[in-house]
Design an enzyme around this catalytic site. Structure first.
Site, PDB file in Angstrom:
ATOM      1  N   THR A 114     -12.541  63.719  28.952  1.00 36.30           N
ATOM      2  CA  THR A 114     -12.885  62.571  28.106  1.00 36.30           C
ATOM      3  C   THR A 114     -11.961  62.396  26.906  1.00 36.30           C
ATOM      4  O   THR A 114     -12.240  61.587  26.025  1.00 36.30           O
ATOM      5  CB  THR A 114     -14.343  62.705  27.609  1.00 36.30           C
ATOM      6  OG1 THR A 114     -14.474  63.902  26.832  1.00 36.30           O
ATOM      7  CG2 THR A 114     -15.316  62.742  28.765  1.00 36.30           C
ATOM      8  N   LYS A 125       1.835  42.949  31.214  1.00 35.51           N
ATOM      9  CA  LYS A 125       2.929  42.865  32.177  1.00 35.51           C
ATOM     10  C   LYS A 125       2.782  41.694  33.141  1.00 35.51           C
ATOM     11  O   LYS A 125       3.784  41.136  33.606  1.00 35.51           O
ATOM     12  CB  LYS A 125       3.031  44.169  32.961  1.00 35.51           C
ATOM     13  CG  LYS A 125       4.291  44.301  33.810  1.00 35.51           C
ATOM     14  CD  LYS A 125       4.332  45.668  34.471  1.00 35.51           C
ATOM     15  CE  LYS A 125       5.611  45.865  35.277  1.00 35.51           C
ATOM     16  NZ  LYS A 125       5.630  47.194  35.940  1.00 35.51           N
ATOM     17  N   GLU A 153       5.850  45.829  48.805  1.00 34.29           N
ATOM     18  CA  GLU A 153       6.938  46.797  48.927  1.00 34.29           C
ATOM     19  C   GLU A 153       6.438  48.142  49.465  1.00 34.29           C
ATOM     20  O   GLU A 153       5.396  48.653  49.022  1.00 34.29           O
ATOM     21  CB  GLU A 153       7.580  47.011  47.548  1.00 34.29           C
ATOM     22  CG  GLU A 153       8.700  48.031  47.519  1.00 34.29           C
ATOM     23  CD  GLU A 153       9.234  48.285  46.114  1.00 34.29           C
ATOM     24  OE1 GLU A 153      10.299  48.902  45.982  1.00 34.29           O
ATOM     25  OE2 GLU A 153       8.570  47.869  45.137  1.00 34.29           O
ATOM     26  N   LYS A 183      16.869  47.310  49.580  1.00 32.02           N
ATOM     27  CA  LYS A 183      16.718  47.081  48.151  1.00 32.02           C
ATOM     28  C   LYS A 183      18.033  47.416  47.442  1.00 32.02           C
ATOM     29  O   LYS A 183      18.613  48.481  47.656  1.00 32.02           O
ATOM     30  CB  LYS A 183      15.579  47.950  47.602  1.00 32.02           C
ATOM     31  CG  LYS A 183      15.200  47.661  46.165  1.00 32.02           C
ATOM     32  CD  LYS A 183      13.957  48.468  45.785  1.00 32.02           C
ATOM     33  CE  LYS A 183      13.488  48.163  44.372  1.00 32.02           C
ATOM     34  NZ  LYS A 183      12.252  48.896  44.032  1.00 32.02           N
ATOM     35  N   CYS A 224      11.285  43.700  44.671  1.00 36.18           N
ATOM     36  CA  CYS A 224      10.784  44.189  43.385  1.00 36.18           C
ATOM     37  C   CYS A 224      11.844  44.136  42.285  1.00 36.18           C
ATOM     38  O   CYS A 224      12.125  43.065  41.746  1.00 36.18           O
ATOM     39  CB  CYS A 224      10.215  45.599  43.554  1.00 36.18           C
ATOM     40  SG  CYS A 224       9.099  46.106  42.200  1.00 36.18           S
ATOM     41  N   GLY A 283     -19.020  66.010  30.531  1.00 41.54           N
ATOM     42  CA  GLY A 283     -19.829  66.323  29.375  1.00 41.54           C
ATOM     43  C   GLY A 283     -20.125  65.063  28.589  1.00 41.54           C
ATOM     44  O   GLY A 283     -19.214  64.313  28.236  1.00 41.54           O
TER      45      GLY A 283
END
Length: 551
Positions: free
Chosen positions: A397, A180, A43, A112, A148, A290
């Site tokens: 992080t 999924k 798509e 679509k 889709c 870090g």
């Protein structure tokens, strides 16, 4: 009458906005599929997905039209026809379309119908819905082309079947979410095949685009519910599918089938691919982060090495007076195991300078969270300084548990360009770390053995911003916190609903309050890989100023 057909499906990556490069890539794939009658792409492959507001620029849409014509002209050589996803403007609105290119011309366009407008999707803001699509006739075969989201609605495929479609081809731009891939095949596509009796080609793209990762996992499902092809996750692949007409119905000959990754391998590979494409497509030489000796930074460093290679990952240990010996040892060991550069830059001189600078203003007030946050911000400035000087992107992080409750310092450990753990709860971080120490990801460029010392995984988490600090001083244990957060964030449950599941009322109410008041921080957090159904960023959009509580 046509009784045999070869359809090439190109599970490919993309570059949003790079129209000429995307067109060139499609032509290169077509050259590899010369024996096919038709090659199909995902798509909006010509413009990239999701294009967001790029499609609102008239110049962008115009250039997309020029590139589509270039692709169409290329089909005059007698080779495969092309089924290309792009955007077109008509009657003053934009449409998400598939264009069939053959014999040097654009021979058909289908729009679509169903435009997703939930979670990561906001297509109704950009596109107009098309009519119920009619099949396209190609070499005597009627092809139904649900795009889709169209296949999630039974009436679209039912209409195509009623109009005489013989094969369904569904190009997709379906982002990765945990679990999924099985849902696409076993629930959605299987239901449409069962209802219509028609075989379906489900084609998805691969690659990272900002916070989204596309996992591929394309497949072909025959009308008898048998899987003819199952493509791998995470990698580009071209497959020639062979079709024949048997007893008046089209079926695909069986081909290779690749099993998808189980949890948590799928999550890890999604993070690797998302980071790799983000860094490379934005032309960073590498990343800097870090490395504290804790599990979050150790896992982030491991993902970075697997994504980019050790030579492009720069780690920095920034000890303070509160940094324990174990943390120093574990950071050094982790760097050795990953093969990365590790510099140590002590922050005490900067801490003392801030104490002196703010001494008069803070006089008479006890040390508290303020001084803890100053340490984190010093570390953020240090990493940003390295980034500015050498060009490496700062990789943050923090995990989803921390970001949910605001257990992060704005302009400190939140400062950076990208976060691979942004959508990973702390319990998921533990799962991923254990898995990576025992496995090598299919996409990995890192070492074949463990990537962090076992002690990093087993020791109690701590930010080390004060003496003997532990995360559980401020938060419930993660095995309690994370299910509460999942209920509040992913499931949108109330406090009372979670209490009914057995959680303490006071604890849930406190976590809900922390979740809401931390919204302003999350708005200023870097992007990160979407893993679940409700990531912070594209999926979950809450007001910052918000007085609503469920208790």
């Amino acid at each position: 009458m046509t009784t045999a057909l070869t359809i090439a499906i190109a599970q490919t990556t993309q570059s949003v906005g790079d129209l000429s490069a995307n067109a060139d890539a499609m032509l290169a794939w077509r050259d590899q599929a010369r024996e096919a009658d038709l090659i199909v792409f995902p798509e909006l492959q010509l413009i990239g997905y999701p294009p967001e507001d790029l499609v609102l620029k008239p110049a962008f849409v115009e250039r997309a039209g020029d590139e589509l014509l270039r692709l169409a002209r290329a089909t005059s050589d007698g080779g495969p026809a092309m089924l290309v996803g792009t955007v077109i403007a008509a009657q003053g609105v934009l449409f998400n379309v598939l264009a069939l290119l053959d014999g040097g011309e654009i021979v058909a366009i289908r729009q679509k119908r169903e435009l997703p407008n939930y979670g990561t999707f906001d297509e109704k803001r950009l596109f107009a819905p098309g009519p119920l699509p009619a099949p396209v006739e190609f070499r005597g075969v009627k092809l139904g082309l649900p795009i889709c989201e169209d296949i999630w609605f039974p009436f679209v495929t039912a209409h195509l079947a009623a109009e005489g479609a013989q094969i369904l081809i569904s190009p997709n731009g379906s982002p990765y979410e945990i679990g999924k891939d099985d849902k696409r095949l076993r629930s959605v596509a299987a239901a449409r095949v069962q209802e219509t009796g028609l075989p379906i080609i489900y084609l998805n793209r691969v690659g990272g685009q900002d916070e989204l990762v596309f996992d591929g996992a394309s497949f072909v499902l025959n009308g008898d519910m048998s899987v003819a092809h199952q493509l791998p996750e995470w990698s580009e692949q071209l497959v020639l599918t062979r079709w024949e007409k048997v007893d008046g119905r089209w079926q695909c000959q069986p081909g290779a089938q690749t099993r998808g990754d189980p949890y948590p391998a799928d999550v890890y590979n999604a993070m690797v691919l998302g980071l790799r494409d983000y860094v490379n497509r934005n032309r960073f030489p590498g990343v800097v982060l870090g490395l504290s000796g804790g599990i979050d930074s150790a896992l982030s460093a491991a993902v970075a090495v697997d994504a980019l290679g050790a030579e492009r990952v720069w780690c920095v240990m920034m000890p303070s007076r509160f940094t324990g010996t174990e943390s120093l040892e574990d950071a050094a060991a982790c760097a050795r195991m990953l093969g990365v550069r590790l510099d140590s830059i002590g922050i005490e001189p900067a801490v003392e300078a801030f104490d002196a600078m703010l001494g008069d203003v803070f006089a008479g007030r006890a040390r508290d969270l303020t001084e803890e946050n100053i340490q984190s911000r010093i570390r953020g400035v240090t990493l940003m300084g390295i980034s500015n000087k050498f060009g490496h992107m700062v990789l943050t992080t923090g995990n989803k548990s921390e970001m949910s409750v605001g257990y992060a310092t704005i302009y400190g450990d939140m400062a950076g360009g990208y976060s691979v753990l942004k959508d990973a709860y702390k319990t998921t971080v533990f799962d991923l770390s254990r898995w990576r120490n025992e496995n090598v990801p299919v996409l990995g460029l890192g070492p074949s053995g463990p990537v962090m010392p076992e002690r990093v995984i087993t020791k109690p988490p701590t930010a080390e911003l004060r003496e003997n600090q532990k995360d559980e001083d401020s938060l419930p244990p993660y095995e309690v916190l994370d299910p509460i957060l999942y209920g509040l964030v992913e499931e949108e449950l109330s406090v009372e609903q979670l209490v009914a599941r057995g959680f303490d009322h006071e604890t849930v109410a406190r976590i809900e309050r922390l979740l809401y008041v931390a919204e302003y921080k999350r708005r200023q957090a870097p992007p990160g890989v979407k893993l679940g159904v409700r990531n912070f960023g594209r999926d979950r959009r809450y007001p910052i100023t918000n007085a609503f509580r469920t208790t």
